[in-house]
Design an enzyme around this catalytic site. Structure first.
Site, PDB file in Angstrom:
ATOM      1  N   MET A  16       0.723  -1.155   0.056  1.00  0.00           N
ATOM      2  CA  MET A  16      -0.035  -0.019  -0.057  1.00  0.00           C
ATOM      3  C   MET A  16       0.921   1.379   0.060  1.00  0.00           C
ATOM      4  SD  MET A  16      -3.000   1.493  -0.152  1.00  0.00           S
ATOM      5  CE  MET A  16      -4.128   0.430  -0.303  1.00  0.00           C
ATOM      6  N   TYR A  17       1.876   1.247   0.774  1.00  0.00           N
ATOM      7  CA  TYR A  17       2.718   2.503   0.798  1.00  0.00           C
ATOM      8  C   TYR A  17       3.356   2.709  -0.648  1.00  0.00           C
ATOM      9  CZ  TYR A  17       6.964   5.226   1.958  1.00  0.00           C
ATOM     10  OH  TYR A  17       7.860   6.349   1.867  1.00  0.00           O
ATOM     11  N   ALA A  18       3.911   1.410  -1.235  1.00  0.00           N
ATOM     12  CA  ALA A  18       4.352   1.810  -2.576  1.00  0.00           C
ATOM     13  C   ALA A  18       3.208   2.387  -3.713  1.00  0.00           C
ATOM     14  CB  ALA A  18       5.040   0.457  -3.256  1.00  0.00           C
ATOM     15  N   SER A  55       0.518   3.862  -2.916  1.00  0.00           N
ATOM     16  CA  SER A  55       0.165   5.466  -2.372  1.00  0.00           C
ATOM     17  C   SER A  55       0.937   6.287  -3.278  1.00  0.00           C
ATOM     18  CB  SER A  55       0.069   5.369  -1.234  1.00  0.00           C
ATOM     19  OG  SER A  55       1.064   5.548  -0.369  1.00  0.00           O
TER      20      SER A  55
END
Length: 233
Positions: free
Chosen positions: A110-112, A114
């Site tokens: 999810m970090y990547a 986003s």
């Protein structure tokens, strides 16, 4: 990185309105719709409805022992896009469920995702009449392994530390927040007037290592001819 940039701007005599969870001019939680609205409204009120620039530096990352995928998406993507849209006039005068398939890796994915979403949004919107045509330049910085509290937290976990230290940085070591702050201040300056829709990688060469041949890609001839016809008309 955002704090360092704010300190430099204040040191140069600029008025800076800070937004954060605590100890800021505008206290707001960007992980909630209400918090994002409070942040947007609070900045507009504090600035009198006029902004010379905006640095959207708030962000969350994967943390040891916690799955905060939803919060990462809310802060890293909506915390950028919704605030920019709310401030546009002042500047000019279901994905969460899908990453559950990755199990324990969901926060990292999810970090990547986003960050990719923000980059795509900037590239697609920067050239539109309501942004570039109104004199507002949208650009993005893609930091690499920068020594921030988030990175320090990851290094405190033996499992994550092993992955972080194995991450390739061609120039060696970790970056300093000052490296990114320099770029943020440059992007806010008159020297960046011709910079529009750019995603600048401040990462010690990591992106170039992974994607040496991915950019620049040739524009398909049909698409290029379409642009030329439109401009001529």
């Amino acid at each position: 990185m955002g704090r360092e940039t704010a300190n430099r701007l204040r040191g140069d005599g600029h008025a800076v309105i800070g937004v954060d969870l605590k100890d800021a001019d505008i206290v707001a939680d960007l992980s909630t719709p209400r918090g994002r609205q409070e942040a947007a409204d609070g900045v507009l009120e504090a600035s009198g409805g006029k902004l010379e620039g905006a640095v959207l530096a708030a962000g969350l990352g994967p943390s040891p022992g916690r799955d905060r995928s939803r919060q990462i998406a809310q802060v890293n993507y909506l915390g950028v896009v919704e605030l920019l849209v709310a401030w546009r006039s002042a500047l000019s005068g279901g994905a969460v469920r899908s990453v559950r398939l990755f199990g324990a890796a969901a926060p990292t994915m999810m970090y990547a995702a986003s960050k990719i979403a923000v980059s795509r949004w900037v590239r697609r919107h920067a050239v539109l009449p309501e942004w570039a045509g109104a004199g507002v330049r949208l650009n993005a910085i893609a930091p690499g392994a920068i020594m921030t509290p988030l990175l320090e937290e990851q290094l405190s976990s033996p499992m994550q530390a092993k992955a972080v230290r194995s991450f390739p940085v061609p120039v060696g070591g970790f970056g300093d927040v000052g490296h990114v702050a320099d770029w943020m201040c440059f992007m806010l300056s008159d020297s960046a007037d011709f910079l529009c829709g750019s995603v600048v990688c401040v990462d010690g060469g990591t992106d170039a290592l992974f994607r040496a041949d991915d950019w620049p890609r040739p524009v398909p001839a049909r698409r290029l001819l379409g642009y030329l016809r439109r401009f001529r008309s």
